[in-house]
Design an enzyme around this catalytic site. Structure first.
Site, PDB file in Angstrom:
ATOM      1  N   GLU A  22      12.405 -48.750 -33.404  1.00 54.83           N
ATOM      2  CA  GLU A  22      13.191 -48.120 -32.338  1.00 54.83           C
ATOM      3  C   GLU A  22      14.627 -47.818 -32.749  1.00 54.83           C
ATOM      4  OE1 GLU A  22      14.262 -48.866 -27.621  1.00 54.83           O
ATOM      5  OE2 GLU A  22      13.676 -50.572 -28.861  1.00 54.83           O
ATOM      6  N   GLU A  64      12.456 -48.625 -18.564  1.00 57.38           N
ATOM      7  CA  GLU A  64      13.371 -49.590 -19.172  1.00 57.38           C
ATOM      8  C   GLU A  64      14.813 -49.224 -18.830  1.00 57.38           C
ATOM      9  OE1 GLU A  64      13.332 -51.826 -23.442  1.00 57.38           O
ATOM     10  OE2 GLU A  64      14.199 -49.826 -23.427  1.00 57.38           O
TER      11      GLU A  64
END
Length: 275
Positions: A158, A253
């Site tokens: 990520e 998120e």
């Protein structure tokens, strides 16, 4: 008001219970998510140390299982996130902690049928050659990818924003590491918030890298709030990702602008769970 999710794509959602519902004790969050209609969740590392006690692990597994939720994603131990740590993958001197957390994560995933692990790369460290960190990262990722492959699971790498010492800022940065590693079960985590906040070209990312995306996460830009709190065309990019072939979950998120339970007006009840 944000356009209703689902009107432009049909990707399933999961809710991240490490950034949402933080006003509720960790072991109760799965139950609350289920009451609100969600059937899939993800977590960062849900413990304070790399090797929690067996009781802590059992309690965590039970909280998800008893709520009858699917665990879509789980982070490996990333250090002290509140203090600014962003992963151990490239952290020289903490190799054993990383390996130990991989073993714990695999055990949890086996019990809850989770098949995606987020391996945060880690910040640059004062006094350590970046090349040494990158070499260690490849070794640690290779180890974790091998273990994950044993249960048919993948790692996702990520890019992050808001962490000045974190070296992976764009999709291309993560893909470069993935290419060097050469493992089929290591893919890109495309967090639309982080990529957009870093100025990455989301249209180019979708066009070039969708086949290599293993997971997607969302929050609005700026501010990292819920969809509709900023200006990012989240629905549009999810539509483009699906049209380009992505068919996995979308991890919710964000940091809610109010209470977590009151932040889901953008997502109709019928879009929160399994079809």
């Amino acid at each position: 008001m944000a356009e209703l999710a689902g009107s432009r794509h049909s990707l399933p959602y999961d809710v991240n219970l490490s950034i949402l519902f933080t006003e509720i004790p960790l072991l109760r969050r799965a139950e609350v998510a289920r009451v609100l209609g969600f059937t899939a969740v993800e977590f960062w590392w849900p413990f304070e140390v790399a090797v929690p006690s067996d009781i802590e692990v059992d309690q965590f597994v039970s909280s998800v299982r008893e709520a009858e939720l699917d665990l879509i994603g789980l982070n490996f131990f990333a250090g002290n996130m509140a203090a600014g740590d962003r992963g151990l993958v490239s952290w020289v001197g903490r190799e054993q902690e990383f390996a130990d957390s991989v073993d714990v994560a695999i055990d949890i995933a086996t019990r809850l049928r989770c098949r995606t692990f987020n391996a945060l790369y880690g910040n640059r460290i004062d006094g350590v050659d970046p090349a040494e960190q990158d070499e260690l990262a490849l070794a640690n990722l290779d180890l974790a990818a091998t273990v994950a492959a044993g249960i048919g699971a993948q790692l996702v790498l990520e890019p992050l924003s808001g962490a000045e010492r974190y070296p992976l800022l764009t999709a291309a940065d993560a893909i470069e590491v993935i290419d060097k590693l050469g493992r089929e079960n290591v893919t890109l985590l495309a967090d639309l918030y982080h990529l957009a906040a870093n100025g990455d070209d989301l249209d180019a990312m979708v066009a070039e890298y969708t086949p290599r995306v293993g997971h997607v996460q969302i929050a609005d830009v700026p501010g990292r709030g819920q969809p509709g709190s900023g200006s990012l065309d989240i629905e549009g990019y999810l539509e483009k990702l699906q049209a380009a072939g992505y068919d996995g979950h979308v991890g919710i998120e964000y940091k809610p602008t109010g209470s977590s339970a009151d932040s889901f007006d953008w997502l109709p009840q019928e879009r929160r769970g399994r079809k």
